[in-house]
Write an enzyme that holds these catalytic residues in place. Structure first.
Site, PDB file in Angstrom:
ATOM      1  N   GLU A 299      -5.743  -5.017  10.503  1.00 19.06           N
ATOM      2  CA  GLU A 299      -4.685  -4.040  10.755  1.00 19.06           C
ATOM      3  C   GLU A 299      -4.965  -3.296  12.054  1.00 19.06           C
ATOM      4  O   GLU A 299      -5.722  -2.319  12.065  1.00 19.06           O
ATOM      5  CB  GLU A 299      -4.631  -3.015   9.617  1.00 19.06           C
ATOM      6  CG  GLU A 299      -4.303  -3.600   8.277  1.00 19.06           C
ATOM      7  CD  GLU A 299      -3.681  -2.554   7.354  1.00 19.06           C
ATOM      8  OE1 GLU A 299      -2.545  -2.763   6.928  1.00 19.06           O
ATOM      9  OE2 GLU A 299      -4.321  -1.528   7.104  1.00 19.06           O
TER      10      GLU A 299
ATOM     11  N   GLY B  15       4.858   1.152   4.769  1.00 19.44           N
ATOM     12  CA  GLY B  15       6.194   1.742   4.643  1.00 19.44           C
ATOM     13  C   GLY B  15       7.198   0.870   3.907  1.00 19.44           C
ATOM     14  O   GLY B  15       7.925   1.353   3.025  1.00 19.44           O
TER      15      GLY B  15
ATOM     16  N   HIS C 176      -9.589   1.341   4.899  1.00 15.59           N
ATOM     17  CA  HIS C 176      -8.313   1.431   5.615  1.00 15.59           C
ATOM     18  C   HIS C 176      -8.503   2.333   6.835  1.00 15.59           C
ATOM     19  O   HIS C 176      -9.274   3.292   6.785  1.00 15.59           O
ATOM     20  CB  HIS C 176      -7.237   1.998   4.684  1.00 15.59           C
ATOM     21  CG  HIS C 176      -5.868   1.924   5.277  1.00 15.59           C
ATOM     22  ND1 HIS C 176      -5.423   2.836   6.208  1.00 15.59           N
ATOM     23  CD2 HIS C 176      -4.861   1.034   5.101  1.00 15.59           C
ATOM     24  CE1 HIS C 176      -4.193   2.509   6.565  1.00 15.59           C
ATOM     25  NE2 HIS C 176      -3.826   1.417   5.911  1.00 15.59           N
TER      26      HIS C 176
ATOM     27  N   GLY D 118       2.374   1.997  10.934  1.00 14.98           N
ATOM     28  CA  GLY D 118       3.366   3.060  10.811  1.00 14.98           C
ATOM     29  C   GLY D 118       4.053   3.404  12.116  1.00 14.98           C
ATOM     30  O   GLY D 118       4.740   4.414  12.224  1.00 14.98           O
TER      31      GLY D 118
ATOM     32  N   SER E  16       3.167  -2.403  10.346  1.00 19.41           N
ATOM     33  CA  SER E  16       4.612  -2.523  10.549  1.00 19.41           C
ATOM     34  C   SER E  16       5.178  -3.881  10.139  1.00 19.41           C
ATOM     35  O   SER E  16       6.054  -4.430  10.817  1.00 19.41           O
ATOM     36  CB  SER E  16       4.982  -2.194  12.002  1.00 19.41           C
ATOM     37  OG  SER E  16       4.647  -0.848  12.290  1.00 19.41           O
TER      38      SER E  16
ATOM     39  N   ASN F 265       0.863  -1.184   0.000  1.00 21.69           N
ATOM     40  CA  ASN F 265       0.000   0.000   0.000  1.00 21.69           C
ATOM     41  C   ASN F 265       0.900   1.235   0.000  1.00 21.69           C
ATOM     42  O   ASN F 265       1.506   1.559   1.017  1.00 21.69           O
ATOM     43  CB  ASN F 265      -0.887  -0.055   1.255  1.00 21.69           C
ATOM     44  CG  ASN F 265      -1.726   1.199   1.426  1.00 21.69           C
ATOM     45  OD1 ASN F 265      -1.818   2.034   0.528  1.00 21.69           O
ATOM     46  ND2 ASN F 265      -2.341   1.333   2.591  1.00 21.69           N
ATOM     47  N   TRP F 266       0.979   1.900  -1.143  1.00 23.44           N
ATOM     48  CA  TRP F 266       1.906   3.039  -1.262  1.00 23.44           C
ATOM     49  C   TRP F 266       1.373   4.305  -0.602  1.00 23.44           C
ATOM     50  O   TRP F 266       2.096   5.299  -0.492  1.00 23.44           O
ATOM     51  CB  TRP F 266       2.199   3.335  -2.738  1.00 23.44           C
ATOM     52  CG  TRP F 266       2.930   2.248  -3.472  1.00 23.44           C
ATOM     53  CD1 TRP F 266       3.278   1.006  -3.003  1.00 23.44           C
ATOM     54  CD2 TRP F 266       3.405   2.310  -4.822  1.00 23.44           C
ATOM     55  NE1 TRP F 266       3.935   0.295  -3.982  1.00 23.44           N
ATOM     56  CE2 TRP F 266       4.024   1.073  -5.107  1.00 23.44           C
ATOM     57  CE3 TRP F 266       3.352   3.286  -5.819  1.00 23.44           C
ATOM     58  CZ2 TRP F 266       4.597   0.793  -6.357  1.00 23.44           C
ATOM     59  CZ3 TRP F 266       3.919   3.015  -7.064  1.00 23.44           C
ATOM     60  CH2 TRP F 266       4.532   1.776  -7.319  1.00 23.44           C
ATOM     61  N   LYS F 267       0.100   4.301  -0.237  1.00 24.51           N
ATOM     62  CA  LYS F 267      -0.518   5.498   0.375  1.00 24.51           C
ATOM     63  C   LYS F 267      -0.263   6.743  -0.492  1.00 24.51           C
ATOM     64  O   LYS F 267      -0.208   6.635  -1.714  1.00 24.51           O
ATOM     65  CB  LYS F 267      -0.022   5.675   1.805  1.00 24.51           C
ATOM     66  CG  LYS F 267      -0.196   4.393   2.637  1.00 24.51           C
ATOM     67  CD  LYS F 267       0.008   4.566   4.087  1.00 24.51           C
ATOM     68  CE  LYS F 267      -0.167   3.221   4.790  1.00 24.51           C
ATOM     69  NZ  LYS F 267      -0.077   3.320   6.228  1.00 24.51           N
TER      70      LYS F 267
ATOM     71  N   GLU G 256      -6.873   4.655   7.981  1.00 21.99           N
ATOM     72  CA  GLU G 256      -6.650   6.092   7.719  1.00 21.99           C
ATOM     73  C   GLU G 256      -7.883   6.709   7.060  1.00 21.99           C
ATOM     74  O   GLU G 256      -8.192   7.881   7.284  1.00 21.99           O
ATOM     75  CB  GLU G 256      -5.389   6.269   6.852  1.00 21.99           C
ATOM     76  CG  GLU G 256      -4.131   6.017   7.680  1.00 21.99           C
ATOM     77  CD  GLU G 256      -2.945   5.453   6.902  1.00 21.99           C
ATOM     78  OE1 GLU G 256      -2.941   5.515   5.669  1.00 21.99           O
ATOM     79  OE2 GLU G 256      -2.026   4.922   7.570  1.00 21.99           O
TER      80      GLU G 256
HETATM   81  P1  PGA Z   1       2.752   0.109   7.729  1.00 23.38           P
HETATM   82  O1  PGA Z   1       1.294   0.361   7.088  1.00 23.38           O
HETATM   83  O2  PGA Z   1       3.266  -1.184   7.137  1.00 23.38           O
HETATM   84  O3  PGA Z   1       3.569   1.299   7.325  1.00 23.38           O
HETATM   85  O4  PGA Z   1       2.556   0.006   9.207  1.00 23.38           O
HETATM   86  C1  PGA Z   1       0.396  -0.678   6.893  1.00 23.38           C
HETATM   87  C2  PGA Z   1      -0.882  -0.159   6.297  1.00 23.38           C
HETATM   88  O5  PGA Z   1      -1.326   0.921   6.687  1.00 23.38           O
HETATM   89  O6  PGA Z   1      -1.505  -0.804   5.426  1.00 23.38           O
END
Ligand code: PGA
Length: 251
Positions: A168, A236, A96, A174, A214, A9-11, A98
């Protein structure tokens, strides 16, 4: 037997030139990785270029979000499932944390988006997960159980068979604070029990449940060793070809 799947997931990262660089670097590193499905979810702005560069490769793409409306219409700023499909996407990430946290996406919206994705012929990756205070109050099963039930409500058995779920825990995203394999495995087992209770054992055994939060090259093997963990949603560590390839090649 559930086929493992690793999703990057490049966000909101990567300009066009950086995206091209990343996929060109990634492709040869995973060209012989036949043990799992490999998916990247770039921003909308680079999807077409990335899809063109990945044509004929073993890497598929996902949208990071889609509009809950189907068809076309006056919804300024929104992207439909049909548009993602048109660009060559096979999957789409939905709900997600976020999106839930910063853009007020509720379980009801997640359910509508899941329906819209299926209508467009995309495989939804439905994200669930508790916040830190919910875990501290021992409410994680209540919260995640509700997210799963509401997010998938009203789907037929055939539609459910196309769904992927990503667990998640919000406190692990993150933060560098991964859930231990034991914590993740117990939540995956719980999610499968919710699926089984509501939609039957057979279906629950076929749905792939990914862990996210993470995930790094050094913890992927221990997570994937858990029988109920079928893959990973990586943030990330998916922004760099070496680390994402190492995660894909966890075996
Ligand atoms: P992260 O993000 O690996 O940077 O913790 C995971 C995600 O939000 O899908």
């Amino acid at each position: 037997m559930r086929r493992p799947v690793i999703v990057g997931n490049w966000k909101m990262f990567k300009l066009l030139s950086e995206s091209v660089e990343l996929v060109l670097d990634l492709k040869p590193k995973v060209v012989n990785s036949h043990h799992c499905d490999i998916v990247v979810a770039p921003p909308f702005t680079v999807l077409k270029t990335v899809n063109d560069r990945l044509e004929g490769s073993n890497i598929k793409t996902a949208g990071q979000n889609l509009c809950e409306q189907t068809g076309q219409g006056a919804f300024t700023g929104e992207i439909s499932g049909a548009m993602l499909k048109d660009l060559g996407c096979c999957y789409v990430i939905i709900g997600h944390s976020e999106r839930r946290q910063y853009y007020q996406e509720t379980n009801d919206i997640v359910s509508k988006k899941t329906r819209a994705a299926l209508n467009a012929g995309l495989k939804p990756i439905v994200c669930v997960g508790e916040r830190l205070e919910e875990r501290e109050n021992n409410e994680m099963e209540k919260v995640v159980g509700q997210q799963v039930y509401d997010g998938l409500s009203g789907l037929t058995e055939q539609e459910l068979s196309l769904i992927l779920i990503a667990y998640e825990p919000v406190w692990a995203i993150g933060t560098g604070r991964t859930a231990t394999p034991e914590i993740a495995a117990s939540m995956h087992k719980f999610i499968r029990s919710v699926l089984s209770k509501n939609w039957g054992k057979e279906l629950s055994e076929n749905i792939r449940i990914l862990y996210g939060g993470s995930v790094k090259p050094d913890n992927i093997s221990s997570l994937m060793a858990e029988p109920d963990i079928d893959g990973a949603l990586v943030g990330g560590a998916s922004l760099e070809a070496n680390s994402f390839a190492q995660i894909v090649n966890y075996k």
